[in-house]
Enzyme design. Structure first.
Site, mmCIF file in Angstrom:
data_model
loop_
_atom_site.group_PDB
_atom_site.id
_atom_site.type_symbol
_atom_site.label_atom_id
_atom_site.label_comp_id
_atom_site.label_asym_id
_atom_site.label_seq_id
_atom_site.Cartn_x
_atom_site.Cartn_y
_atom_site.Cartn_z
ATOM 1 N N THR A 6 0.806 -1.222 0.000
ATOM 2 C CA THR A 6 0.000 0.000 0.000
ATOM 3 C C THR A 6 0.838 1.271 0.000
ATOM 4 O OG1 THR A 6 -0.154 -0.127 2.419
ATOM 5 C CG2 THR A 6 -1.952 -1.119 1.153
ATOM 6 N N SER A 54 -4.374 -1.906 6.950
ATOM 7 C CA SER A 54 -4.727 -1.894 5.520
ATOM 8 C C SER A 54 -5.400 -3.179 5.071
ATOM 9 C CB SER A 54 -3.468 -1.669 4.672
ATOM 10 O OG SER A 54 -2.874 -0.430 4.956
ATOM 11 N N CYS A 75 18.177 4.346 -3.222
ATOM 12 C CA CYS A 75 17.716 4.917 -4.488
ATOM 13 C C CYS A 75 18.789 5.760 -5.181
ATOM 14 C CB CYS A 75 16.450 5.746 -4.269
ATOM 15 S SG CYS A 75 16.520 6.846 -2.850
ATOM 16 N N SER A 128 9.498 12.251 -2.331
ATOM 17 C CA SER A 128 8.911 10.905 -2.362
ATOM 18 C C SER A 128 9.846 9.878 -1.761
ATOM 19 C CB SER A 128 8.528 10.507 -3.790
ATOM 20 O OG SER A 128 9.648 10.589 -4.650
ATOM 21 N N ARG A 144 17.777 17.201 0.417
ATOM 22 C CA ARG A 144 16.355 17.054 0.088
ATOM 23 C C ARG A 144 15.890 18.338 -0.587
ATOM 24 N NH1 ARG A 144 14.303 12.271 0.013
ATOM 25 N NH2 ARG A 144 14.610 11.825 2.232
ATOM 26 N N HIS A 204 15.087 11.858 -8.416
ATOM 27 C CA HIS A 204 16.338 12.269 -7.770
ATOM 28 C C HIS A 204 17.331 12.723 -8.831
ATOM 29 C CE1 HIS A 204 14.759 10.852 -4.117
ATOM 30 N NE2 HIS A 204 15.568 9.842 -3.842
#
Length: 341
Positions: A11, A40, A132, A162, A237, A244
């Site tokens: 989710t 959830s 990431c 994100s 950030r 990114h």
């Protein structure tokens, strides 16, 4: 005959993206289970754009026996509990958290960079997905390292909200709206206001003054690409929802020109070179969203060192930085070890 696949943390932003990519790439899954926490349980999630709805099950009560692959995007704490259970039941875990990345018995994989390392997965039945920012950077570095041997990398990242999950995206939206109407923009998820601002702080601080995010980029790059490469990172950030970006300075053992690097990158797997020296002749996060590629632009020679290049690297962090890389690992695992049919 296809695979039985589990998505844990289905989710969340990355979990939903995993389902999208499994559907887009037509991963050979005969059955898919979507798991999340008890709050959830019972909700439904669409499997990509297929119109097929999947009912969320409680990870606490799920039996992993008989399932082939589990894509985990649940964070380190739930993963610590459920990944070993899945692995012990014979289900290969591909984990997106940082929990197992530096475990010497767990391969840390970017399929375009170190596919052979996957052969060690059976030691724990767990494979780690890198950070990431590391993932997109090593895709760009690998072909250049093969050509001229990288000795040092200095990278500054511009990381979207994100990467901090839905809470990060909501905070950027709410702060931006509040500022426009004159309301307070108090930080909750981030340490300072993120709207119309940049924050040079991602994850916790370490004793040496670097952050854990910066440390991850160093140690993961060494494990994936080459332990001899020196790496230093500053992770920032920025008020971008998805995507990114990285400014990367690279030093090489051997001489390499910008034009040669461009030619190499143009043919490199997973890389899309967009490098025109004109207005708009480069890629920004807005253009990379929803794409599989790691985009490279602004390749140029660094005149301050003997064999140096500078480049700009952009990728969708929810895709190549997380969900896409996990699915690519699953595809690689299937081709090399879990062949069916």
């Amino acid at each position: 005959m296809g695979y039985r696949v589990v998505v844990v943390g289905a989710t969340g932003n990355v979990g939903r993206e995993m389902l999208n990519i499994l559907a887009e790439r037509e991963f050979p899954a005969d059955e898919i289970a979507v798991l999340a926490s008890s709050r959830s349980t019972g909700t439904t999630i669409e499997y990509g754009d297929t119109g097929r709805m999947l009912k969320v099950k409680n990870v606490e009560h799920f039996d992993f026996a008989g399932w082939d692959i589990a894509l985990f995007s649940a964070g380190s704490e739930p993963t610590k509990i459920y990944a070993p259970k899945a692995a012990a039941a014979g289900c290969v875990v591909i984990d997106n958290s940082s929990l197992y990345r530096m475990d010497p018995d767990v391969p840390l994989i970017v399929p375009e960079v170190n596919p052979d390392a996957i052969d060690g997965y059976a030691k724990k039945n767990i494979i780690a997905n890198p950070n990431c920012s590391t993932a997109q950077m090593v895709v760009a570095l690998k072909p250049l390292h093969d050509a001229a041997t990288i000795t040092r990398v200095v990278v500054s990242t511009y990381q979207s909200v994100s990467g901090a999950g839905k809470e990060g995206m909501d905070e950027l939206f709410e702060q931006s709206r509040n500022i426009f109407v004159g309301d307070p923009a108090e930080p909750k998820k981030f340490t300072k206001q993120i709207a119309f601002n940049v924050i040079p702080h991602i994850d916790s601080f370490l004793d040496d003054g670097f952050t854990k995010e910066e440390w991850k980029m160093v140690v993961e790059t060494k494990k994936i690409l080459d332990p001899k490469i020196k790496v230093v990172a500053t992770c920032v950030r920025v008020p971008v929802f998805v995507g990114h970006s990285e400014a990367i300075n690279i030093e090489f053992e051997d001489e390499i020109s910008a034009s040669k690097a461009q030619a190499i990158l143009r043919e490199a797997p997973g890389v899309m070179l967009v490098d025109k020296r004109e207005n708009g002749g480069y890629v920004t996060p807005v253009e990379c969203v929803g794409d599989y590629a790691t985009f490279v632009s602004r390749v140029r020679e660094d005149p301050t060192v003997e064999n140096g290049l500078v480049l700009w690297c952009v990728s969708d962090n929810l895709r190549k930085g997380a969900a896409l890389n996990a699915v690519q690992i699953a595809e690689l695992l299937g081709r090399r070890h879990l062949k069916k049919g």
